[in-house]
Write a protein that holds these residues in place. Structure first.
Motif, PDB file in Angstrom:
ATOM      1  N   GLU A 155       0.861  -1.181   0.000  1.00 46.02           N
ATOM      2  CA  GLU A 155       0.000   0.000   0.000  1.00 46.02           C
ATOM      3  C   GLU A 155       0.899   1.233   0.000  1.00 46.02           C
ATOM      4  OE1 GLU A 155      -2.482  -0.479   3.420  1.00 46.02           O
ATOM      5  OE2 GLU A 155      -3.684  -2.083   2.504  1.00 46.02           O
ATOM      6  N   PRO A 156       1.298   1.700  -1.188  1.00 46.13           N
ATOM      7  CA  PRO A 156       2.252   2.802  -1.303  1.00 46.13           C
ATOM      8  C   PRO A 156       1.800   4.084  -0.616  1.00 46.13           C
ATOM      9  CG  PRO A 156       1.979   1.697  -3.407  1.00 46.13           C
ATOM     10  CD  PRO A 156       0.912   1.175  -2.507  1.00 46.13           C
ATOM     11  N   GLU A 157       0.497   4.358  -0.657  1.00 39.82           N
ATOM     12  CA  GLU A 157       0.008   5.605  -0.070  1.00 39.82           C
ATOM     13  C   GLU A 157       0.313   5.667   1.419  1.00 39.82           C
ATOM     14  OE1 GLU A 157      -4.024   8.371  -0.037  1.00 39.82           O
ATOM     15  OE2 GLU A 157      -4.079   6.348  -0.882  1.00 39.82           O
ATOM     16  N   HIS A 158       0.330   4.525   2.063  1.00 33.72           N
ATOM     17  CA  HIS A 158       0.615   4.465   3.496  1.00 33.72           C
ATOM     18  C   HIS A 158       2.002   3.910   3.782  1.00 33.72           C
ATOM     19  CE1 HIS A 158      -3.615   5.322   4.103  1.00 33.72           C
ATOM     20  NE2 HIS A 158      -3.928   4.293   3.346  1.00 33.72           N
ATOM     21  N   ARG A 159       2.770   3.624   2.708  1.00 38.45           N
ATOM     22  CA  ARG A 159       4.107   3.027   2.839  1.00 38.45           C
ATOM     23  C   ARG A 159       4.025   1.793   3.738  1.00 38.45           C
ATOM     24  NH1 ARG A 159       8.481   5.628   1.266  1.00 38.45           N
ATOM     25  NH2 ARG A 159       9.742   4.711   2.910  1.00 38.45           N
ATOM     26  N   ARG A 160       3.086   0.921   3.403  1.00 34.69           N
ATOM     27  CA  ARG A 160       2.832  -0.249   4.247  1.00 34.69           C
ATOM     28  C   ARG A 160       2.871  -1.523   3.416  1.00 34.69           C
ATOM     29  NH1 ARG A 160      -2.628  -0.797   7.816  1.00 34.69           N
ATOM     30  NH2 ARG A 160      -3.557  -0.756   5.723  1.00 34.69           N
ATOM     31  N   VAL A 161       3.424  -2.582   4.006  1.00 37.56           N
ATOM     32  CA  VAL A 161       3.460  -3.898   3.381  1.00 37.56           C
ATOM     33  C   VAL A 161       2.773  -4.896   4.307  1.00 37.56           C
ATOM     34  CG1 VAL A 161       4.932  -5.779   2.551  1.00 37.56           C
ATOM     35  CG2 VAL A 161       5.601  -3.401   2.146  1.00 37.56           C
ATOM     36  N   LEU A 162       1.862  -5.690   3.736  1.00 38.99           N
ATOM     37  CA  LEU A 162       1.189  -6.726   4.506  1.00 38.99           C
ATOM     38  C   LEU A 162       1.507  -8.082   3.893  1.00 38.99           C
ATOM     39  CD1 LEU A 162      -0.996  -4.111   4.228  1.00 38.99           C
ATOM     40  CD2 LEU A 162      -2.120  -5.506   5.959  1.00 38.99           C
ATOM     41  N   GLN A 163       1.685  -9.062   4.736  1.00 40.35           N
ATOM     42  CA  GLN A 163       1.920 -10.430   4.296  1.00 40.35           C
ATOM     43  C   GLN A 163       0.821 -11.302   4.870  1.00 40.35           C
ATOM     44  OE1 GLN A 163       5.563 -12.274   5.651  1.00 40.35           O
ATOM     45  NE2 GLN A 163       5.678 -13.523   3.810  1.00 40.35           N
ATOM     46  N   ASN A 164       0.035 -11.903   3.986  1.00 39.10           N
ATOM     47  CA  ASN A 164      -1.141 -12.658   4.423  1.00 39.10           C
ATOM     48  C   ASN A 164      -2.015 -11.812   5.350  1.00 39.10           C
ATOM     49  OD1 ASN A 164      -0.381 -15.051   3.010  1.00 39.10           O
ATOM     50  ND2 ASN A 164       1.088 -15.504   4.634  1.00 39.10           N
ATOM     51  N   ASP A 165      -2.194 -10.536   4.940  1.00 33.61           N
ATOM     52  CA  ASP A 165      -3.048  -9.559   5.633  1.00 33.61           C
ATOM     53  C   ASP A 165      -2.494  -9.093   6.973  1.00 33.61           C
ATOM     54  OD1 ASP A 165      -4.966  -9.569   3.576  1.00 33.61           O
ATOM     55  OD2 ASP A 165      -5.934 -11.334   4.432  1.00 33.61           O
ATOM     56  N   LEU A 166      -1.270  -9.469   7.315  1.00 31.51           N
ATOM     57  CA  LEU A 166      -0.646  -9.013   8.552  1.00 31.51           C
ATOM     58  C   LEU A 166       0.464  -8.021   8.203  1.00 31.51           C
ATOM     59  CD1 LEU A 166      -0.348 -12.379  10.527  1.00 31.51           C
ATOM     60  CD2 LEU A 166      -2.062 -10.577  10.822  1.00 31.51           C
ATOM     61  N   PRO A 167       0.543  -6.872   8.904  1.00 31.05           N
ATOM     62  CA  PRO A 167       1.557  -5.871   8.586  1.00 31.05           C
ATOM     63  C   PRO A 167       2.972  -6.382   8.843  1.00 31.05           C
ATOM     64  CG  PRO A 167       0.417  -5.313  10.620  1.00 31.05           C
ATOM     65  CD  PRO A 167      -0.333  -6.450  10.017  1.00 31.05           C
ATOM     66  N   VAL A 168       3.884  -6.049   7.936  1.00 30.56           N
ATOM     67  CA  VAL A 168       5.305  -6.373   8.085  1.00 30.56           C
ATOM     68  C   VAL A 168       6.015  -5.106   8.548  1.00 30.56           C
ATOM     69  CG1 VAL A 168       7.381  -7.232   6.956  1.00 30.56           C
ATOM     70  CG2 VAL A 168       5.122  -8.035   6.195  1.00 30.56           C
ATOM     71  N   ASP A 169       6.734  -5.195   9.644  1.00 32.54           N
ATOM     72  CA  ASP A 169       7.382  -4.034  10.246  1.00 32.54           C
ATOM     73  C   ASP A 169       8.707  -3.753   9.541  1.00 32.54           C
ATOM     74  OD1 ASP A 169       7.934  -1.943  11.932  1.00 32.54           O
ATOM     75  OD2 ASP A 169       8.706  -3.198  13.556  1.00 32.54           O
ATOM     76  N   LEU A 170       8.684  -2.835   8.563  1.00 34.48           N
ATOM     77  CA  LEU A 170       9.868  -2.509   7.780  1.00 34.48           C
ATOM     78  C   LEU A 170      10.359  -1.104   8.093  1.00 34.48           C
ATOM     79  CD1 LEU A 170       8.810  -3.779   4.226  1.00 34.48           C
ATOM     80  CD2 LEU A 170      10.055  -5.037   5.996  1.00 34.48           C
ATOM     81  N   THR A 171      11.678  -0.925   8.045  1.00 33.77           N
ATOM     82  CA  THR A 171      12.231   0.419   8.130  1.00 33.77           C
ATOM     83  C   THR A 171      12.006   1.116   6.793  1.00 33.77           C
ATOM     84  OG1 THR A 171      14.425  -0.162   7.302  1.00 33.77           O
ATOM     85  CG2 THR A 171      14.042  -0.442   9.677  1.00 33.77           C
ATOM     86  N   ALA A 172      12.239   2.425   6.766  1.00 35.54           N
ATOM     87  CA  ALA A 172      12.053   3.177   5.524  1.00 35.54           C
ATOM     88  C   ALA A 172      12.942   2.639   4.408  1.00 35.54           C
ATOM     89  CB  ALA A 172      12.349   4.660   5.768  1.00 35.54           C
ATOM     90  N   THR A 173      14.191   2.296   4.739  1.00 38.76           N
ATOM     91  CA  THR A 173      15.108   1.802   3.716  1.00 38.76           C
ATOM     92  C   THR A 173      14.754   0.395   3.278  1.00 38.76           C
ATOM     93  OG1 THR A 173      16.875   3.215   4.563  1.00 38.76           O
ATOM     94  CG2 THR A 173      17.525   1.374   3.164  1.00 38.76           C
TER      95      THR A 173
END
Length: 228
Positions: A140-158
């Protein structure tokens, strides 16, 4: 609008030198001489990016980084002792976005900060076309968010930027030199393991698989594996 930098450094002479240089380069600078004050200012949402020394008099910079990553994705650039690879590796594992060894070149520090801020600003401005799906990943680029199997993945900006480049070229090899430039905004230097550490962290966060979803192509770079 000026970018707001929080500089957490206990060496007063170095802190003043860097603060003065950053101010002359158009940054608004807040300063902290210890980890607890730095953590409080960072969590107060009073800055856009943090420069964080690892060696601090009260709590270590790595502990400050752990606390920050538990609550925010604020970009963090570590100041590390020259040649201390262990600190750099642990820093990336905890969630640092970049590092620069001390004694540091103020001009290089500014270039690193600007590259990191540009990547984040470009992504927020231009990637607003809705979510994209890559197998079990939903981006979800607008929120800079990545989900895996509908669960958020905690990523740093880089980490997010590195993953975006790999996903955009899924199934193809991205050369390390290109990935470094496109995702981190700088050239790949000899013996620089920054990119390798970000890839290692991504593999851990996305789940170790055999074969790995992010494959190493020896002598070339990396490829995000397309599932059959």
């Amino acid at each position: 609008m000026q970018n707001r930098v929080l500089l957490v450094e206990d060496d007063e002479e170095l802190r003043q030198l860097l603060a003065r240089y950053l101010g002359n380069q158009g940054f608004t600078v807040r300063e902290a001489a210890n980890g607890r004050d730095g953590l409080s200012l960072a969590l107060g949402q009073d800055c856009d990016i943090v420069i964080l020394d690892i060696m601090l008099p009260d709590i270590s910079g790595l502990e400050v980084l752990r606390e920050l990553r538990a609550q925010t994705h604020l970009p963090v650039v570590l100041l590390t002792a020259r040649g201390d690879e262990t600190d750099r590796i642990v820093g990336f594992e905890v969630g640092a976005d970049d590092y620069i060894p001390k004694p540091c070149n103020p001009r290089e520090l500014v270039a690193r900060l600007q590259a990191l801020l540009r990547r984040i600003a470009w992504d927020q401005k231009n990637e607003v076309n809705g979510a994209r799906v890559y197998g079990d990943l939903r981006v979800e680029p607008e929120h800079r968010r990545v989900l895996q199997n509908d669960l958020p993945v905690d990523l740093t900006a880089t980490e997010y930027e590195v993953l975006q480049v790999l996903l955009a070229h899924a199934g193809s090899v991205v050369r390390k030199t290109d990935l470094m430039q496109w995702a981190l905004g700088r050239r790949l230097e000899a013996y620089d393991r920054t990119l390798d550490m970000h890839i290692s962290n991504l593999r851990k966060k996305l789940g170790n698989e055999d074969p790995p979803r992010i494959e190493t192509v020896r002598g070339l770079g990396y490829s995000y594996r397309v599932s059959a």
